[in-house]
Scaffold this motif. Structure first.
Motif, PDB file in Angstrom:
ATOM      1  N   THR A 136      17.501  -7.961  -8.833  1.00 47.09           N
ATOM      2  CA  THR A 136      16.583  -9.090  -8.803  1.00 47.09           C
ATOM      3  C   THR A 136      17.228 -10.307  -9.464  1.00 47.09           C
ATOM      4  N   THR A 137      16.594 -11.427  -9.329  1.00 52.30           N
ATOM      5  CA  THR A 137      16.974 -12.648 -10.050  1.00 52.30           C
ATOM      6  C   THR A 137      15.681 -13.335 -10.478  1.00 52.30           C
ATOM      7  N   LEU A 138      14.928 -12.655 -11.349  1.00 52.97           N
ATOM      8  CA  LEU A 138      13.646 -13.176 -11.796  1.00 52.97           C
ATOM      9  C   LEU A 138      13.789 -13.847 -13.160  1.00 52.97           C
ATOM     10  N   PRO A 139      13.583 -15.155 -13.238  1.00 50.06           N
ATOM     11  CA  PRO A 139      13.593 -15.811 -14.550  1.00 50.06           C
ATOM     12  C   PRO A 139      12.454 -15.257 -15.400  1.00 50.06           C
ATOM     13  N   CYS A 140      12.697 -15.129 -16.694  1.00 51.33           N
ATOM     14  CA  CYS A 140      11.648 -14.616 -17.567  1.00 51.33           C
ATOM     15  C   CYS A 140      11.734 -15.221 -18.960  1.00 51.33           C
ATOM     16  N   ASN A 141      10.637 -15.117 -19.668  1.00 53.18           N
ATOM     17  CA  ASN A 141      10.571 -15.406 -21.091  1.00 53.18           C
ATOM     18  C   ASN A 141      10.217 -14.099 -21.767  1.00 53.18           C
ATOM     19  N   TRP A 142      10.718 -13.875 -22.962  1.00 55.11           N
ATOM     20  CA  TRP A 142      10.426 -12.626 -23.651  1.00 55.11           C
ATOM     21  C   TRP A 142      10.433 -12.855 -25.162  1.00 55.11           C
ATOM     22  N   GLY A 143       9.828 -11.935 -25.875  1.00 55.88           N
ATOM     23  CA  GLY A 143       9.809 -12.034 -27.323  1.00 55.88           C
ATOM     24  C   GLY A 143       8.967 -10.944 -27.957  1.00 55.88           C
ATOM     25  N   LEU A 144       8.820 -11.032 -29.270  1.00 54.79           N
ATOM     26  CA  LEU A 144       8.091 -10.024 -30.028  1.00 54.79           C
ATOM     27  C   LEU A 144       6.583 -10.246 -29.998  1.00 54.79           C
ATOM     28  N   PRO A 154       8.128 -14.943  -7.287  1.00 50.99           N
ATOM     29  CA  PRO A 154       8.462 -15.788  -6.136  1.00 50.99           C
ATOM     30  C   PRO A 154       7.276 -16.622  -5.664  1.00 50.99           C
ATOM     31  N   SER A 155       6.061 -16.206  -5.986  1.00 47.50           N
ATOM     32  CA  SER A 155       4.862 -16.966  -5.615  1.00 47.50           C
ATOM     33  C   SER A 155       4.557 -18.065  -6.625  1.00 47.50           C
ATOM     34  N   GLU A 156       5.477 -18.297  -7.546  1.00 41.94           N
ATOM     35  CA  GLU A 156       5.374 -19.337  -8.561  1.00 41.94           C
ATOM     36  C   GLU A 156       4.180 -19.118  -9.481  1.00 41.94           C
ATOM     37  N   ARG A 157       4.059 -17.888  -9.966  1.00 43.62           N
ATOM     38  CA  ARG A 157       3.047 -17.495 -10.944  1.00 43.62           C
ATOM     39  C   ARG A 157       3.705 -16.611 -11.994  1.00 43.62           C
ATOM     40  N   TRP A 158       3.127 -16.577 -13.181  1.00 45.47           N
ATOM     41  CA  TRP A 158       3.638 -15.726 -14.242  1.00 45.47           C
ATOM     42  C   TRP A 158       3.055 -14.326 -14.126  1.00 45.47           C
ATOM     43  N   PHE A 159       3.873 -13.325 -14.478  1.00 41.77           N
ATOM     44  CA  PHE A 159       3.473 -11.924 -14.466  1.00 41.77           C
ATOM     45  C   PHE A 159       3.855 -11.330 -15.817  1.00 41.77           C
ATOM     46  N   ALA A 160       2.860 -10.888 -16.588  1.00 41.55           N
ATOM     47  CA  ALA A 160       3.091 -10.393 -17.951  1.00 41.55           C
ATOM     48  C   ALA A 160       3.282  -8.883 -17.963  1.00 41.55           C
TER      49      ALA A 160
END
Length: 133
Positions: A40-48, A87-93
């Motif tokens: 995949t090539t999914l941009p993400c944010n991550w953290g504690l 890809p639908s331009e929404r965030w997925f947690a």
């Protein structure tokens, strides 16, 4: 984000650009193990925390986990929150536990406590990226 989860499977597939009539070229080899990963090539944010201040890219994905490419440090067994850009331009947690860390490369994450909606979305994402590869 909740409205995306309430879409039907067909609508969800359409929302991320999957044409259900298009053959995906899958074989029995694709199902050889439950944790099989797709590129995949999914941009993400991550953290504690759910704020997820660090960034990276999910470069492989399965029903049970993913690999996050990042230069930021993670610790094995650490609980991490991930928000990936669909890809639908929404965030997925998602949330999981760090399985391993590779310095300046990234870390493997095993998903934890997935809801039925998250499991369904993962299945859709995996199908989408399998069709793309």
């Amino acid at each position: 984000m909740n409205q995306f989860f309430h879409l039907s499977r067909a609508a969800s597939l359409h929302a991320i650009g999957i044409n259900q009539g298009k053959p995906h070229g899958r074989t029995n080899m694709d199902n050889r193990r439950e944790g099989e990963r797709v590129k995949t090539t999914l941009p993400c944010n991550w953290g504690l925390s759910e704020d997820s201040p660090r960034n990276g890219n999910i470069t492989s994905l399965s029903h049970t986990g993913c690999f996050i490419q990042t230069t930021a440090r993670a610790t094995e067994n650490q609980v991490v929150y991930v928000n990936c850009w669909l890809p639908s331009e929404r965030w997925f947690a998602l949330r999981g536990r760090v399985a391993y860390y590779l310095s300046k490369v990234g870390f493997g994450l095993n998903f934890a406590d997935l809801t039925a909606e998250q499991q369904e979305m993962l299945a859709i994402l995996i199908e989408y990226h399998r069709a793309e590869n």
